[in-house]
Design a protein around this motif. Structure first.
Motif, mmCIF file in Angstrom:
data_model
loop_
_atom_site.group_PDB
_atom_site.id
_atom_site.type_symbol
_atom_site.label_atom_id
_atom_site.label_comp_id
_atom_site.label_asym_id
_atom_site.label_seq_id
_atom_site.Cartn_x
_atom_site.Cartn_y
_atom_site.Cartn_z
ATOM 1 N N SER A 1 0.890 -1.133 0.042
ATOM 2 C CA SER A 1 -0.066 -0.089 0.074
ATOM 3 C C SER A 1 0.937 1.252 0.080
ATOM 4 O O SER A 1 0.328 2.215 -0.620
ATOM 5 N N LEU A 2 2.055 1.344 0.687
ATOM 6 C CA LEU A 2 2.728 2.708 0.727
ATOM 7 C C LEU A 2 3.835 2.418 -0.369
ATOM 8 O O LEU A 2 4.501 3.576 -0.404
ATOM 9 N N LYS A 3 3.945 1.503 -1.251
ATOM 10 C CA LYS A 3 4.691 1.172 -2.073
ATOM 11 C C LYS A 3 6.247 1.403 -1.783
ATOM 12 O O LYS A 3 6.917 2.323 -2.281
ATOM 13 N N VAL A 4 6.677 0.863 -0.618
ATOM 14 C CA VAL A 4 8.155 0.945 -0.269
ATOM 15 C C VAL A 4 8.384 -0.200 0.890
ATOM 16 O O VAL A 4 7.534 -0.897 1.412
ATOM 17 N N SER A 5 9.595 -0.493 0.689
ATOM 18 C CA SER A 5 9.974 -1.699 1.782
ATOM 19 C C SER A 5 10.179 -0.907 2.941
ATOM 20 O O SER A 5 10.675 0.118 3.167
ATOM 21 N N ILE A 6 9.876 -1.618 4.156
ATOM 22 C CA ILE A 6 9.852 -0.892 5.442
ATOM 23 C C ILE A 6 10.508 -1.826 6.085
ATOM 24 O O ILE A 6 10.817 -2.973 6.472
ATOM 25 N N PRO A 7 11.842 -1.026 6.871
ATOM 26 C CA PRO A 7 13.004 -1.577 7.760
ATOM 27 C C PRO A 7 12.102 -2.150 9.171
ATOM 28 O O PRO A 7 10.934 -1.503 9.281
ATOM 29 N N GLU B 1 13.073 -2.032 12.376
ATOM 30 C CA GLU B 1 13.003 -1.067 13.374
ATOM 31 C C GLU B 1 11.927 -0.129 13.129
ATOM 32 O O GLU B 1 11.195 0.128 14.018
ATOM 33 N N THR B 2 11.405 0.182 11.989
ATOM 34 C CA THR B 2 10.462 0.867 11.657
ATOM 35 C C THR B 2 8.977 0.043 11.937
ATOM 36 O O THR B 2 8.074 0.701 12.870
ATOM 37 N N LEU B 3 8.951 -0.923 11.764
ATOM 38 C CA LEU B 3 7.761 -1.706 12.015
ATOM 39 C C LEU B 3 7.568 -2.218 13.624
ATOM 40 O O LEU B 3 6.590 -1.875 14.033
ATOM 41 N N GLU B 4 8.802 -2.058 14.172
ATOM 42 C CA GLU B 4 8.685 -2.322 15.827
ATOM 43 C C GLU B 4 8.228 -1.105 16.434
ATOM 44 O O GLU B 4 7.432 -0.870 17.333
ATOM 45 N N GLN B 5 8.701 0.155 15.930
ATOM 46 C CA GLN B 5 8.013 1.390 16.246
ATOM 47 C C GLN B 5 6.697 1.668 16.030
ATOM 48 O O GLN B 5 5.961 2.023 16.917
ATOM 49 N N LEU B 6 6.171 1.113 14.859
ATOM 50 C CA LEU B 6 4.792 1.183 14.686
ATOM 51 C C LEU B 6 4.005 0.414 15.715
ATOM 52 O O LEU B 6 2.852 0.741 16.165
ATOM 53 N N LYS B 7 4.451 -0.504 16.198
ATOM 54 C CA LYS B 7 3.837 -1.761 17.005
ATOM 55 C C LYS B 7 3.644 -1.023 18.260
ATOM 56 O O LYS B 7 2.723 -1.070 18.948
ATOM 57 N N LYS B 8 4.824 -0.372 18.814
ATOM 58 C CA LYS B 8 4.814 0.536 19.981
ATOM 59 C C LYS B 8 3.617 1.519 20.130
ATOM 60 O O LYS B 8 3.048 1.936 20.994
#
Length: 88
Positions: A67-73, A75-82
């Motif tokens: 959906s965002l048309k980009v690969s997500i690192p 550490e960013t995924l962990e930050q989103l969860k928090k």
């Protein structure tokens, strides 16, 4: 006459729900990925239920990346969860 409520589809579970029941994840103009609790920030957005399980499904199925048309690192995924635990 009742005003029509906007509907959006969760990229995790795939259910269509009212926009107010979902939280928006955006990729802003600088390329940063974060939650947009207001739902009004500029940038490319994807919607996820306010449930950590739906966010995990979206990550596992790569729905957010698509959906965002980009690969997500990672550490960013962990930050989103928090952030979701705090805002959700």
């Amino acid at each position: 006459m009742e005003k029509k409520k906007p509907m959006r589809k969760c990229v995790g579970c795939g259910e269509s729900k009212e926009k107010s029941l979902l939280i928006r994840v955006i990729r802003d103009t600088s390329g940063e990925i974060h939650l947009d609790p207001s739902g009004r920030a500029n940038g490319r957005g994807a919607y996820v239920c306010r449930d950590i399980k739906c966010l995990e499904k979206a990550i596992k199925r790569k729905g957010l990346e698509r959906s965002l048309k980009v690969s997500i690192p990672e550490e960013t995924l962990e930050q989103l969860k928090k952030e979701l635990e705090v805002n959700g």
